[in-house]
Design a protein around this motif. Sequence first.
Motif, PDB file in Angstrom:
ATOM      1  N   GLU A 217       0.960  -1.224   0.180  1.00  0.00           N
ATOM      2  CA  GLU A 217      -0.236  -0.001   0.207  1.00  0.00           C
ATOM      3  C   GLU A 217       0.980   0.818  -0.450  1.00  0.00           C
ATOM      4  O   GLU A 217       0.677   1.992  -0.710  1.00  0.00           O
ATOM      5  CB  GLU A 217      -0.766   0.304   1.263  1.00  0.00           C
ATOM      6  N   ARG A 220       1.894   1.249  -3.072  1.00  0.00           N
ATOM      7  CA  ARG A 220       0.989   1.893  -4.559  1.00  0.00           C
ATOM      8  C   ARG A 220       0.246   3.194  -4.650  1.00  0.00           C
ATOM      9  O   ARG A 220      -0.027   4.142  -5.292  1.00  0.00           O
ATOM     10  CB  ARG A 220      -0.504   1.060  -4.195  1.00  0.00           C
ATOM     11  N   ALA A 259       2.269  -1.716 -10.104  1.00  0.00           N
ATOM     12  CA  ALA A 259       1.535  -2.254 -10.315  1.00  0.00           C
ATOM     13  C   ALA A 259       2.061  -3.256 -12.245  1.00  0.00           C
ATOM     14  O   ALA A 259       1.055  -4.017 -12.371  1.00  0.00           O
ATOM     15  CB  ALA A 259       0.682  -1.955 -10.613  1.00  0.00           C
ATOM     16  N   PHE A 268       0.067  -6.621  -6.194  1.00  0.00           N
ATOM     17  CA  PHE A 268      -0.978  -5.251  -6.114  1.00  0.00           C
ATOM     18  C   PHE A 268      -2.320  -5.572  -6.721  1.00  0.00           C
ATOM     19  O   PHE A 268      -2.794  -4.453  -6.686  1.00  0.00           O
ATOM     20  CB  PHE A 268      -0.412  -4.458  -7.129  1.00  0.00           C
TER      21      PHE A 268
END
Length: 407
Positions: A217, A220, A259, A268
């Motif tokens: 996360e 991301r 990703a 992901f």
Amino acid sequence: MYSTLMPLPATFEFPVPSFFNVFHNPTDSLKLERQLMKVPFEIFSEIASQRIIEKQTENVADSVAHATKKNMSEADALSRLGSLLSRLEELQMKIMENNSRQEMELEIIMKRLNHLQVLQFGGKEIEAKWKQMHVDRILVDYMLKSDCFDAALKLAEGSDIQELVDVKIFLDAKRVIQGLRNRNCSEALAWCAENESKLDNSQDSFEFKLRVQEIVEFLRNHQLEDAVNYAQEYLVPWGDQYKEDVEKVMVAFAFDNCAKCDSCKMLFDLNKWDALIGKFKMEFMRLHGITQEPSLIYHLTAGFICLKTLGCLDRECPIEDPLFEDDIRQLGARLPFWPHRRTKLVCYITKELMTLYNPPLILPNGYAYSKKALNEMASLNNGEVTCPRTGFRCNLRELSVAHINRF
């Protein structure tokens, strides 16, 4: 909070007990009550654990021993004693709180034991009440394991069976599940810390998966520095145990758009959150001694197996047969057939099989018993028979014969 209810599973291989004839065969019913007693005993054992209290007591004792070896001023000594006194008071409050929780769990254990004793000691009214409570418990268990927490709580309160179901611990789990659905691992990591000694970290660690997801996360959201710091603190200690998995996570640090990297796509994937929820449920139920499948599934499976005979496939299958309806038949499509071509009828009074030579006789109130049992009853009561379930009385001549074919 509502979600999709669990479907019927594939075939189960287990003996089919007489679930609702509990007063005549209590042993079979008790086999299904393991979770009823296991859960409160697990909670009681967790509360009764003295490891934390003993550790805190040892720390206080070590502090006292260490302080006696130092030459301290009066002010420092008073300050040290005040600190130790505060720690002892906190420890006392912890012990009192644990004692109170132990008493509450013991009350629940006693209530559940008393509930099971009704299987052996009880009249007709108590029997009917117990059966209804049993059905409500099965439904509450099904709702809890399907994440329908609000509905389960309302049914438990409406049926007054709060002490006989595990709503409380499932509501604790609800916080973790809700956090994971919101893509937040904080509640789950806190739960792991509380149950560190009981979690299985040898092969498929839930905590490790959470740590990896936290790093994912960060990446991301393009928080590279936070991801590096988090990995150094929380991921490196798992390096020896999960070397390959840690290496895959490290690869993600090398790409700007992780990703789109083929080797990192799986990390992901947003479905990872659903996998974490499933893993948490599995660990949660294992820790508390709860069965993975709802007990409703086992009861329905056993019921369908009993009803599903080869005769259901015949063209002359009677309309009264529940499996005559295609929709109901499809529910049990994956289950095996009962070994008998036709369902056997057993007399409620004599517990003997009803056959062509001992057919069932139907009373005007709709109940049926074997001819042998009713003839014996009539011979002792001037030709009158009494329904043992309802108390209905009538003359033997008022009964009609139910014809049985191809047993």
